[in-house]
Design an enzyme around this catalytic site. Structure first.
Site, PDB file in Angstrom:
ATOM      1  CD  GLU A 265     110.256  59.513  89.134  1.00 34.59           C
ATOM      2  OE1 GLU A 265     110.098  60.493  89.881  1.00 34.59           O
ATOM      3  OE2 GLU A 265     111.176  58.704  89.264  1.00 34.59           O
ATOM      4  CG  HIS A 283     111.306  59.476  93.229  1.00 39.54           C
ATOM      5  ND1 HIS A 283     111.821  60.113  92.124  1.00 39.54           N
ATOM      6  CD2 HIS A 283     112.271  59.599  94.193  1.00 39.54           C
ATOM      7  CE1 HIS A 283     113.021  60.610  92.400  1.00 39.54           C
ATOM      8  NE2 HIS A 283     113.311  60.307  93.659  1.00 39.54           N
TER       9      HIS A 283
HETATM   10  P1  NAD Z   1     126.734  59.865  96.841  1.00 41.87           P
HETATM   11  O1  NAD Z   1     127.211  61.071  96.084  1.00 41.87           O
HETATM   12  O2  NAD Z   1     127.087  59.733  98.263  1.00 41.87           O
HETATM   13  O3  NAD Z   1     127.221  58.542  96.077  1.00 41.87           O
HETATM   14  C1  NAD Z   1     127.157  58.364  94.698  1.00 41.87           C
HETATM   15  C2  NAD Z   1     128.322  57.468  94.308  1.00 41.87           C
HETATM   16  O4  NAD Z   1     128.205  57.179  92.906  1.00 41.87           O
HETATM   17  C3  NAD Z   1     129.694  58.117  94.510  1.00 41.87           C
HETATM   18  O5  NAD Z   1     130.522  57.299  95.331  1.00 41.87           O
HETATM   19  C4  NAD Z   1     130.257  58.240  93.107  1.00 41.87           C
HETATM   20  O6  NAD Z   1     131.653  58.029  93.063  1.00 41.87           O
HETATM   21  C5  NAD Z   1     129.518  57.118  92.384  1.00 41.87           C
HETATM   22  N1  NAD Z   1     129.504  57.303  90.929  1.00 41.87           N
HETATM   23  C6  NAD Z   1     129.468  58.454  90.207  1.00 41.87           C
HETATM   24  N2  NAD Z   1     129.500  58.170  88.888  1.00 41.87           N
HETATM   25  C7  NAD Z   1     129.556  56.805  88.793  1.00 41.87           C
HETATM   26  C8  NAD Z   1     129.608  55.918  87.691  1.00 41.87           C
HETATM   27  N3  NAD Z   1     129.626  56.350  86.430  1.00 41.87           N
HETATM   28  N4  NAD Z   1     129.653  54.590  87.959  1.00 41.87           N
HETATM   29  C9  NAD Z   1     129.615  54.114  89.220  1.00 41.87           C
HETATM   30  N5  NAD Z   1     129.604  54.920  90.319  1.00 41.87           N
HETATM   31  C10 NAD Z   1     129.560  56.251  90.085  1.00 41.87           C
HETATM   32  O7  NAD Z   1     125.144  59.850  96.629  1.00 41.87           O
HETATM   33  P2  NAD Z   1     124.085  59.018  97.472  1.00 41.87           P
HETATM   34  O8  NAD Z   1     123.616  59.828  98.629  1.00 41.87           O
HETATM   35  O9  NAD Z   1     124.606  57.653  97.703  1.00 41.87           O
HETATM   36  O10 NAD Z   1     122.855  59.004  96.427  1.00 41.87           O
HETATM   37  C11 NAD Z   1     122.967  58.374  95.160  1.00 41.87           C
HETATM   38  C12 NAD Z   1     121.801  58.797  94.286  1.00 41.87           C
HETATM   39  O11 NAD Z   1     120.599  58.199  94.797  1.00 41.87           O
HETATM   40  C13 NAD Z   1     121.485  60.295  94.303  1.00 41.87           C
HETATM   41  O12 NAD Z   1     122.312  61.019  93.406  1.00 41.87           O
HETATM   42  C14 NAD Z   1     120.034  60.339  93.880  1.00 41.87           C
HETATM   43  O13 NAD Z   1     119.935  60.433  92.474  1.00 41.87           O
HETATM   44  C15 NAD Z   1     119.504  58.984  94.335  1.00 41.87           C
HETATM   45  N6  NAD Z   1     118.544  59.139  95.450  1.00 41.87           N
HETATM   46  C16 NAD Z   1     117.278  58.683  95.256  1.00 41.87           C
HETATM   47  C17 NAD Z   1     116.349  58.791  96.282  1.00 41.87           C
HETATM   48  C18 NAD Z   1     114.939  58.276  96.096  1.00 41.87           C
HETATM   49  O14 NAD Z   1     114.030  58.832  96.688  1.00 41.87           O
HETATM   50  N7  NAD Z   1     114.738  57.221  95.343  1.00 41.87           N
HETATM   51  C19 NAD Z   1     116.721  59.396  97.490  1.00 41.87           C
HETATM   52  C20 NAD Z   1     118.023  59.821  97.666  1.00 41.87           C
HETATM   53  C21 NAD Z   1     118.931  59.686  96.632  1.00 41.87           C
END
Ligand code: NAD
Length: 325
Positions: A265, A283
């Site tokens: 990025e 992002h």
């Molecule tokens: P969260 O921890 O609430 O949820 C993540 C889910 O993924 C959990 O339920 C977990 O069980 C599941 N998981 C873990 N490993 C897995 C696998 N191998 N297969 C399928 N599911 C699996 O997190 P969230 O708040 O929902 O955020 C998710 C991700 O989004 C963050 O970790 C971050 O990387 C990304 N994010 C990106 C932005 C952005 O600006 N684009 C912003 C916020 C979060």
């Protein structure tokens, strides 16, 4: 003793310009790095020599960097995903790592739903066409009755599901850590990864980047998706194989994609940028006034709690407290 707090997160201070005042009131010496600065491992090592706490965005806090920060006591992530931080190296040194979970779900889910609608109705292409003198009526698809497959059903996945259900979509999810009742209870069908990929009209990624998710959507798995399907990634670029995705999109074996995150990025030079069936954003899923303001406030509160000698509310490595509440 007053703490030196270094703020390198480029997103810091956009939501609540006064958040850092709480640190100054506690007697901290606060240094905010200019948004134009992009840290490398080496420049971070040079910057962290006398720092007690860092509020960090996506800068690489590797084991090597942690090793060059002898006074570091707190790493406060200005966001949710902590994949840029070597947690084990921090824990080994007793450095507490905190994040701000649950504060940007609604913002990321809004953008995801926006992507789904743009892909279904070619809104970006229609806008470009009209601005360049065209009047092409793109034929889209309705969302009602279509299948949305969520990979990862945590805070963001659930917020997306709520929106999609209101549009009349059928929602499935794959999340190996989920209790089936959790999904059924909100009208979502838990299933396998293969079923999500084979049956969904829209597949949306909401997993953290870790050893189980890095490269999980490789070429073989992307081939399982229907040629009429769309892929949305707001999680992390490394979760999918961008070269394989390009092949699928360029050869019409996948209808389109929307990407907020990339392996590198910004993704300068990526062939994905040349495809008209791909929406690319910088992002910025969490960049709303509301989410940024909560991120500023909580990332500062996490540092303040540690300075007071207490346990911050959102600790990623509770082992540093040895089970103490
Ligand atoms: P969260 O921890 O609430 O949820 C993540 C889910 O993924 C959990 O339920 C977990 O069980 C599941 N998981 C873990 N490993 C897995 C696998 N191998 N297969 C399928 N599911 C699996 O997190 P969230 O708040 O929902 O955020 C998710 C991700 O989004 C963050 O970790 C971050 O990387 C990304 N994010 C990106 C932005 C952005 O600006 N684009 C912003 C916020 C979060």
């Amino acid at each position: 003793m007053s703490w030196k707090v270094l703020i390198t997160a480029r997103s810091f201070g956009m939501g609540d310009p006064w958040a850092k005042e709480a640190l100054s009131r506690m007697g901290c010496l606060v240094e905010v790095v200019s948004r134009d600065v992009r840290f490398t491992e080496q420049s971070l090592m040079n910057a962290l020599g006398d720092v007690d706490a860092i509020i960090v965005g996506s800068d690489p806090l590797s084991g090597k960097v942690i090793g060059a920060a002898p006074h570091l006591k707190v790493v406060s992530k200005h966001g949710t995903g902590v994949d840029n931080i070597d947690i084990a190296a921090c824990s080994a040194r007793g450095i507490v790592v905190t994040n701000v979970p649950g504060v940007n779900n609604e913002s990321v889910a809004d953008l995801t739903m926006g992507f789904i609608i743009c892909l279904a109705r070619s809104i970006i292409q229609a806008d470009v066409s009209v601005r360049s003198g065209g009047w092409k009526r793109f034929i889209g698809i309705e969302l009602s009755g279509k299948v949305l497959g969520l990979i990862g059903f945590g805070a963001i996945g659930r917020a997306v599901a709520r929106r999609a259900l209101a549009f009349g979509m059928k929602v499935k999810c794959y999340d190996p850590l989920l209790k089936n009742d959790d999904a059924h209870g909100v009208g979502v069908t838990p299933t396998t990864l293969e079923d999500v990929l084979q049956t969904a009209d829209f597949v949306s990624l909401h997993v953290p980047l870790n050893d189980t998710t890095r490269g999980m959507l490789d070429g073989k798995r992307l081939c399982l998706m229907k040629p009429s399907a769309f892929l949305i990634n707001t999680s992390r670029g490394e979760v999918l194989d961008e070269h394989a995705l390009y092949e699928q999109l360029a050869t019409g074996r996948l209808a389109g994609a929307a990407l907020d995150v990339f392996t590198h990025e910004p993704p300068s030079g990526s062939p994905l940028l040349k495809l008209s069936n791909v929406i690319c954003t910088p992002h910025y899923a969490a960049y709303t006034n509301e989410a940024l303001s909560r991120m500023d406030k909580i990332s500062v509160e996490n540092v303040c709690a540690a300075i007071r000698g207490g346990k911050p509310e959102y600790v990623v490595n509770p082992e540093v407290y040895g089970g103490r509440d």
